[in-house]
Motif scaffolding. Structure first.
Motif, short mmCIF file in Angstrom:
data_model
loop_
_atom_site.label_atom_id
_atom_site.label_comp_id
_atom_site.label_asym_id
_atom_site.label_seq_id
_atom_site.Cartn_x
_atom_site.Cartn_y
_atom_site.Cartn_z
N LEU A 130 0.44 -0.70 -0.15
CA LEU A 130 -0.17 0.12 0.20
C LEU A 130 1.37 1.44 0.26
O LEU A 130 0.46 2.43 -1.00
CB LEU A 130 -0.68 -0.10 1.52
N THR B 143 1.20 3.74 -3.21
CA THR B 143 0.65 5.14 -2.78
C THR B 143 1.30 6.69 -2.96
O THR B 143 1.06 6.92 -4.17
CB THR B 143 -0.40 5.34 -1.83
N THR C 195 0.45 3.47 6.67
CA THR C 195 -0.12 4.11 5.23
C THR C 195 0.28 5.27 4.98
O THR C 195 0.95 6.33 4.62
CB THR C 195 -0.80 3.59 4.62
N CYS C 196 -0.80 5.95 5.97
CA CYS C 196 -0.91 7.51 6.47
C CYS C 196 0.61 8.19 6.75
O CYS C 196 0.46 9.52 6.76
CB CYS C 196 -1.90 8.30 6.41
N TRP D 5 3.45 6.95 3.33
CA TRP D 5 3.51 7.22 1.89
C TRP D 5 4.20 8.47 1.59
O TRP D 5 4.92 8.11 0.41
CB TRP D 5 2.41 7.03 1.75
#
Length: 277
Positions: free
Chosen positions: A87, A91, A145-146, A149
């Motif tokens: 992810l 992303t 992930t936030c 990225w």
């Protein structure tokens, strides 16, 4: 892919570490065939049994077999970190390529958004997001992930900006190449090896962060097995039943070391600069 196959043949360290990773993943997938106990099967009469021939890693306060929980916990730990890396990679890379290739307002918006996320310490931001959306492994993956990225977005953006200045890209434009064709044919093939190396090198660190969120209660919730959560459950019995922390802790340690060494070996295999030495 050809470089990886060649690396398996010529780089002994990379080959051995790749086999170890396959064994780790195989143990997670084949957990039901490697133990006769279930990860949530309780037997209060067998609580706090020390490691033995019947229970290789001992039992916990509910009489659950720790060996079975470590094996099944590998599913949550390993599969979650692979999903997280995928992810983050997708992303960050997509946003970074769009930012560097399109430029203008798109570049400004994506970079200012990444500045917002980077302004907070990564782990603290992940804890805050996981605390807001609730504790679960899916939410922990979303939170990390936030927080992660922007690293890939900035790296891919810088690589795209550098690649756009190459003469072969200018020649492709002169010859009538469309932006999509130039991106897919002349730019992406030169970016992916370094981005893949970065993702592989981050596997160990992201596994530790996932285990840390689970340890704090923001990841997998009891009674589901997961290495970080198991370490948290066992810390209260550290003096009386140390095996409750030792075996999941060793599992995290060994996995992180293998992934870190494999990432270094993969860099040696894929780094295009090696061809110039």
């Amino acid at each position: 892919m050809a470089d990886i196959v060649k690396g398996l043949r010529t780089n002994r360290q990379f080959a051995v570490l790749s086999v170890l990773i396959v064994l780790l993943l195989g143990a997670a997938v084949l957990a039901p065939f490697l133990t006769s106990y279930g990860p949530t099967d309780t037997d209060m009469k067998s609580a706090f049994l020390a490691p033995s021939a019947e229970h290789f890693f001992g039992t916990d306060k509910l009489g659950r077999d720790c060996f079975a929980r470590v094996l099944y916990g590998a599913r949550a730990s390993l599969m979650s970190v692979l999903l997280l890396v995928a992810l983050v990679f997708i992303t960050g890379t997509v946003l970074g390529i769009a930012s560097g290739y399109l430029g203008g307002k798109t570049d400004a918006v994506i970079m200012r958004l990444s500045d917002i996320f980077i302004s907070f310490p990564g782990v603290l931001l992940a804890i805050a997001i996981a605390g807001i959306i609730g504790g679960s492994m899916v939410n922990a993956v979303i939170a990390l992930t936030c927080a992660t990225w922007p690293k890939y977005a900035r790296l891919s953006r810088s690589l795209v900006l550098k690649a756009k200045q190459n003469e072969y890209v200018a020649a492709a434009r002169v010859n009538g190449g469309t932006p999509l064709h130039i991106l897919c044919t002349h730019i992406l093939p030169n970016l992916l090896p370094l981005l893949v190396i970065t993702a592989a090198a981050d596997l160990g660190a992201l596994m530790l962060e996932l285990a840390g969120l689970s340890f704090l209660g923001f990841g997998t919730q009891p009674p589901a097995p997961e290495w970080g959560a198991m370490i948290n459950e066992g810390r209260q019995q550290l003096q009386t039943a140390p095996w409750l922390m030792i075996f999941p802790g060793l599992s995290v340690f060994v996995s992180v070391v293998i992934f870190n060494l494999w990432g270094d070996a993969l860099r040696d295999v894929l780094d295009p600069r090696d061809d110039q030495k």
